[in-house]
Design a protein around this motif. Structure first.
Motif, PDB file in Angstrom:
ATOM      1  N   TYR A 144      64.878  55.119  33.067  1.00  0.00           N
ATOM      2  CA  TYR A 144      64.744  54.999  34.519  1.00  0.00           C
ATOM      3  C   TYR A 144      63.868  53.805  34.820  1.00  0.00           C
ATOM      4  CZ  TYR A 144      59.880  56.516  34.873  1.00  0.00           C
ATOM      5  OH  TYR A 144      58.514  56.580  34.777  1.00  0.00           O
ATOM      6  N   GLU A 145      64.097  53.272  35.982  1.00  0.00           N
ATOM      7  CA  GLU A 145      63.320  52.107  36.397  1.00  0.00           C
ATOM      8  C   GLU A 145      63.346  52.065  37.923  1.00  0.00           C
ATOM      9  OE1 GLU A 145      64.997  48.438  34.977  1.00  0.00           O
ATOM     10  OE2 GLU A 145      63.029  47.483  35.042  1.00  0.00           O
ATOM     11  N   PHE A 146      62.163  51.975  38.531  1.00  0.00           N
ATOM     12  CA  PHE A 146      62.131  51.820  39.988  1.00  0.00           C
ATOM     13  C   PHE A 146      62.759  50.480  40.335  1.00  0.00           C
ATOM     14  CE2 PHE A 146      58.155  54.584  41.180  1.00  0.00           C
ATOM     15  CZ  PHE A 146      58.780  55.694  40.644  1.00  0.00           C
ATOM     16  N   SER A 162      62.570  47.160  42.024  1.00  0.00           N
ATOM     17  CA  SER A 162      61.305  46.457  42.278  1.00  0.00           C
ATOM     18  C   SER A 162      61.057  46.248  43.776  1.00  0.00           C
ATOM     19  CB  SER A 162      61.250  45.136  41.519  1.00  0.00           C
ATOM     20  OG  SER A 162      62.200  44.220  42.012  1.00  0.00           O
ATOM     21  N   MET A 163      62.124  46.035  44.547  1.00  0.00           N
ATOM     22  CA  MET A 163      61.926  45.813  45.977  1.00  0.00           C
ATOM     23  C   MET A 163      61.593  47.121  46.707  1.00  0.00           C
ATOM     24  SD  MET A 163      61.980  42.661  45.985  1.00  0.00           S
ATOM     25  CE  MET A 163      61.584  42.496  47.728  1.00  0.00           C
ATOM     26  N   GLN A 205      60.072  49.567  45.308  1.00  0.00           N
ATOM     27  CA  GLN A 205      58.700  49.870  44.896  1.00  0.00           C
ATOM     28  C   GLN A 205      57.688  49.103  45.742  1.00  0.00           C
ATOM     29  OE1 GLN A 205      57.680  49.055  40.800  1.00  0.00           O
ATOM     30  NE2 GLN A 205      55.576  49.713  41.117  1.00  0.00           N
ATOM     31  N   LEU A 206      57.957  47.819  45.989  1.00  0.00           N
ATOM     32  CA  LEU A 206      57.038  47.021  46.803  1.00  0.00           C
ATOM     33  C   LEU A 206      56.886  47.642  48.192  1.00  0.00           C
ATOM     34  CD1 LEU A 206      55.322  44.427  47.175  1.00  0.00           C
ATOM     35  CD2 LEU A 206      57.402  43.311  48.020  1.00  0.00           C
ATOM     36  N   TRP A 244      54.934  51.000  47.860  1.00  0.00           N
ATOM     37  CA  TRP A 244      53.518  50.787  47.500  1.00  0.00           C
ATOM     38  C   TRP A 244      52.750  50.211  48.695  1.00  0.00           C
ATOM     39  CZ3 TRP A 244      55.465  53.225  43.638  1.00  0.00           C
ATOM     40  CH2 TRP A 244      54.686  53.596  42.537  1.00  0.00           C
ATOM     41  N   ARG A 245      53.403  49.317  49.456  1.00  0.00           N
ATOM     42  CA  ARG A 245      52.753  48.759  50.654  1.00  0.00           C
ATOM     43  C   ARG A 245      52.543  49.841  51.701  1.00  0.00           C
ATOM     44  NH1 ARG A 245      55.569  43.016  51.739  1.00  0.00           N
ATOM     45  NH2 ARG A 245      54.273  41.828  50.278  1.00  0.00           N
ATOM     46  N   ASP A 248      49.664  51.859  50.767  1.00  0.00           N
ATOM     47  CA  ASP A 248      48.452  51.088  51.029  1.00  0.00           C
ATOM     48  C   ASP A 248      48.086  51.163  52.513  1.00  0.00           C
ATOM     49  OD1 ASP A 248      46.768  49.768  49.257  1.00  0.00           O
ATOM     50  OD2 ASP A 248      47.255  47.812  50.145  1.00  0.00           O
ATOM     51  N   ILE A 300      53.662  60.535  39.552  1.00  0.00           N
ATOM     52  CA  ILE A 300      54.860  59.739  39.263  1.00  0.00           C
ATOM     53  C   ILE A 300      55.738  60.616  38.384  1.00  0.00           C
ATOM     54  CG2 ILE A 300      55.768  57.685  38.094  1.00  0.00           C
ATOM     55  CD1 ILE A 300      53.188  56.247  38.894  1.00  0.00           C
ATOM     56  N   GLY A 307      51.540  52.564  33.932  1.00  0.00           N
ATOM     57  CA  GLY A 307      50.607  51.575  34.466  1.00  0.00           C
ATOM     58  C   GLY A 307      49.730  52.081  35.587  1.00  0.00           C
ATOM     59  N   GLU A 308      49.735  53.385  35.812  1.00  0.00           N
ATOM     60  CA  GLU A 308      48.886  53.962  36.864  1.00  0.00           C
ATOM     61  C   GLU A 308      47.944  54.968  36.210  1.00  0.00           C
ATOM     62  OE1 GLU A 308      48.573  53.098  39.909  1.00  0.00           O
ATOM     63  OE2 GLU A 308      50.398  52.059  40.503  1.00  0.00           O
TER      64      GLU A 308
END
Lengths: 162, 124
Positions: free
Chosen positions: A53-55, A57-58, A60-61, A64-65, A68, A77, A97-98
């Motif tokens: 699996y892979e999020f 990338s767009m 995810q951005l 994540w924003r 934030d 996750i 990575g978290e």
């Protein structure tokens, strides 16, 4: 320990069942520093694979924003393993990575039951933790605890030489 | 003017805990070299020994994934915002990731010890 509302667990399991036999993945956000998962965000598996699996990338951005902006962080996750046990694979550990997140794994290899386990993965070291499922909808004071299996007692598929 | 860089939690040990740092450079590669002069070790977490962007991170310039902008050659301008996020990926068995994992010794050691304990349980 991961403490999580039953309605969120149900939504994660439903997502994993829906995408089976492909792996499903997503995030449960919560207020920063609270260690409390409150907002379930199913993510696309950009790999659309039974073993990876892979999020996107767009996506995810964007997510994540949004976290934030809302002063949230990824508390959980999650992803599913659809033919193997709910234990982090070598790939999972490499990518983790978290360091503050609970890595929740759901195995959908059995059609009727789900194996749900949670791990901390920090600097390549995997530590399993208990999962407490909270029935807030019934009575916020009545907390039922479930301890899922604490030690891997099944075949390690990664090392089967395939 | 400078370029604002958003640092993810896992890399804030290189920035003294700072969530946002500033740097300069005409390309992403230049920016990372500039950042590394003040935050030693940061570049090494983002760029492989072979000089490519690491598989384990996503880097964005403004709203674009740099993989679509030429990766380390992506052009930067003053006032751009660069965001670094840990890539979220994994799975039961990732062939695509196998090569990347080979260089990740800590993770390999951790899973190897897991494999040993799993086998010990299975044998019993």
């Amino acid at each position: 320990m991961l403490s999580i509302d039953r309605s969120i667990i149900d939504a994660i399991v439903a997502h994993a069942r829906r995408d089976h036999p492909d792996e499903a993945c997503g995030v449960v956000a919560g207020p920063a520093g609270s260690d409390t998962p409150t907002r379930h965000i199913p993510m696309d598996n950009a790999a659309r694979s039974m073993t990876f699996y892979e999020f996107d990338s767009m996506e995810q951005l964007r997510v994540w924003r949004e976290m934030d902006d809302r002063d949230e962080e990824p508390v959980v996750i999650y992803h599913s393993h659809t033919a193997t046990e709910a234990y982090p694979s070598r790939t999972d550990v490499s990518f983790a990575g978290e360091p503050g997140a609970h890595y929740l794994l759901v195995s959908t290899r059995e059609p009727d039951t789900e194996e749900i386990r949670s791990f901390r993965i920090v600097d390549g070291v995997v530590t399993e933790e208990p999962v407490e499922i909270v029935d807030a909808a019934v009575d916020p004071n009545a907390v039922q605890s479930y301890m899922f299996g604490q030690s891997p007692a099944t075949v390690d598929y990664e090392c089967s030489g395939r | 003017m400078a370029i604002e860089v958003r640092i993810p939690t896992i890399l804030r040990s290189y920035t003294g805990g700072a969530k946002i740092v500033e740097g300069s450079g005409d390309t992403l590669a230049d920016l990372l070299t500039d950042l590394d002069s003040r935050h030693a070790g940061l570049r090494g977490r983002l760029v492989t020994d072979a000089g490519a962007l690491h598989r384990f991170v996503n880097v964005y310039v403004n709203d674009e994934d740099v993989r679509f902008l030429g990766a380390l050659d992506a052009k930067l301008n003053d006032g751009d915002s660069v965001t670094i996020l840990p890539a979220v990926a994994g799975g039961a068995f990732g062939f695509a990731a196998a090569a990347a994992i080979a260089s990740h010794s800590a993770a390999t050691a951790a899973t190897a010890s897991h494999a040993r304990s799993a086998r010990a349980v299975a044998v019993r």
